[in-house]
Design a protein around this motif. Structure first.
Motif, short mmCIF file in Angstrom:
data_model
loop_
_atom_site.label_atom_id
_atom_site.label_comp_id
_atom_site.label_asym_id
_atom_site.label_seq_id
_atom_site.Cartn_x
_atom_site.Cartn_y
_atom_site.Cartn_z
N PRO A 24 26.17 9.12 -3.30
CA PRO A 24 24.88 8.57 -2.86
C PRO A 24 23.86 9.64 -2.53
CG PRO A 24 26.70 7.42 -1.79
CD PRO A 24 27.30 8.60 -2.51
N VAL A 27 21.59 10.60 -5.36
CA VAL A 27 20.48 9.68 -5.68
C VAL A 27 19.17 10.29 -5.20
CG1 VAL A 27 19.48 7.42 -5.18
CG2 VAL A 27 21.93 7.62 -5.64
N ASP A 28 19.18 10.82 -3.98
CA ASP A 28 17.97 11.43 -3.44
C ASP A 28 17.59 12.69 -4.21
OD1 ASP A 28 17.77 9.48 -1.45
OD2 ASP A 28 19.08 10.60 -0.11
N ALA A 31 16.00 11.56 -7.36
CA ALA A 31 14.70 10.96 -7.06
C ALA A 31 13.64 12.01 -6.76
CB ALA A 31 14.83 9.99 -5.88
N HIS A 37 9.25 7.39 -6.03
CA HIS A 37 10.49 6.62 -5.93
C HIS A 37 10.45 5.71 -4.71
CE1 HIS A 37 11.27 10.35 -3.61
NE2 HIS A 37 11.96 9.56 -2.80
N THR A 38 11.19 4.60 -4.83
CA THR A 38 11.26 3.60 -3.76
C THR A 38 12.70 3.14 -3.61
OG1 THR A 38 9.03 2.81 -4.31
CG2 THR A 38 10.43 1.36 -2.96
N VAL A 39 13.22 3.14 -2.40
CA VAL A 39 14.57 2.64 -2.14
C VAL A 39 14.57 1.12 -2.29
CG1 VAL A 39 16.42 2.41 -0.45
CG2 VAL A 39 15.12 4.55 -0.60
N SER A 42 20.71 -0.42 -0.19
CA SER A 42 21.75 0.53 0.19
C SER A 42 22.86 -0.25 0.87
CB SER A 42 21.19 1.60 1.12
OG SER A 42 22.18 2.55 1.44
N LYS A 47 23.73 3.18 -3.35
CA LYS A 47 22.33 3.35 -2.98
C LYS A 47 21.51 3.24 -4.24
CE LYS A 47 19.01 6.28 -0.58
NZ LYS A 47 18.80 7.49 0.25
N VAL A 49 17.63 3.23 -6.06
CA VAL A 49 16.24 3.65 -5.99
C VAL A 49 15.58 3.38 -7.33
CG1 VAL A 49 14.77 5.71 -5.87
CG2 VAL A 49 16.63 5.43 -4.23
N THR A 59 15.96 3.49 -12.85
CA THR A 59 16.68 3.19 -11.62
C THR A 59 17.74 4.28 -11.42
OG1 THR A 59 16.33 0.80 -11.76
CG2 THR A 59 18.25 1.54 -10.52
N CYS A 61 21.33 4.72 -9.27
CA CYS A 61 22.30 3.93 -8.51
C CYS A 61 23.59 4.71 -8.35
CB CYS A 61 22.57 2.61 -9.23
SG CYS A 61 23.92 1.62 -8.50
#
Length: 241
Positions: A24, A27-28, A31, A37-39, A42, A47, A49, A59, A61
């Motif tokens: 996870p 993911v950041d 991003a 980016h938008t969450v 989670s 997670k 985004v 996306t 994931c």
């Protein structure tokens, strides 16, 4: 349609293509390479985004560790309209001379895990989509990125990868072992999706080098740089697909 029970998303929440790291935290990292980016959700190891990279909506994931959780992600992503999944992960090398930090694009995955056996016979191959595979290789070549292209193994038991297993994989010419690709390739094929995988080497099992406790302290500079490079390659491949 009700929300999916694990990803907590429904149809229309995501884009048509998803990058699927295991961690996870990655993911950041992915991003942060995007324009915005938008969450979205989670839950547990998942997670999600939504982001935009050079005009391409996508996306991201996470799938967690192993084929069971990766299979859940693939099933639920497909259920809400995702058409392509691209794994961006790490892997342990199985051939001498493959260095920590090298990148591997998988042309297939040996099904040495239990999840795909619940879907089909073990003789049915777990292979990526040709267009996704081609995009990953072409972007790597365009960026002059050193990458090994070939078959890998997907295994369930991280701490049970004995010398016998490693020797058999090495003798078979498999480049590396990880824990998710076979499930993603299998479910994608059965569901009419596209799938591919690019992984950065974080250890070499035949040379006795192992990964550390976290991505920050387990990898030397080359590997950390190539994790970033693998992310950039996967994003550019996404833009082309």
């Amino acid at each position: 349609m009700a929300k999916q029970p694990h990803l907590l998303v429904e149809e229309g929440d995501l884009t048509d293509i998803a990058l699927v790291p295991g961690d996870p935290g990655r993911v950041d990292r992915i991003a942060n390479h995007c324009d915005d980016h938008t969450v979205v959700a989670s839950n547990r190891e998942y997670k999600l985004v939504n982001a935009t990279y050079e005009g391409r909506e996508l996306t991201i994931c996470s799938t967690g560790i192993g084929s069971p959780s990766a299979a859940i992600a693939a099933e639920e992503l497909e259920a809400v309209g995702v058409e392509t999944v691209l794994r961006v992960g790490t892997t342990g090398a199985l051939q001498s001379g493959i260095e920590i930090g090298d990148m591997i694009v998988a042309t297939g995955a040996a099904k040495d895990e239990g999840t795909t056996k619940r879907y089909e016979d073990a003789t049915v191959p777990a292979v990526p989509d040709y267009d996704v595979l081609t995009a990953l290789v072409e972007v790597s070549e365009d960026r002059d990125a050193p990458v090994h292209v070939g078959p890998i193994a997907t295994d369930d038991a991280f701490y049970a990868e004995t010398e016998e297993y490693v020797s058999e994989w090495e003798d078979a010419g498999l480049l590396a072992v990880e824990m998710e690709a076979a499930a993603l390739f299998t479910i994608a094929r059965r569901k009419g999706m596209r799938a591919g995988a690019i992984c950065t080497v974080d250890g070499n099992l035949v040379e006795g080098t192992q990964k550390g406790e976290t991505e920050d302290d387990e990898l030397p500079a080359k590997a950390k740089n190539n994790v970033e490079r693998a992310i950039e390659i996967s994003l550019e491949a996404t833009r082309r697909l």
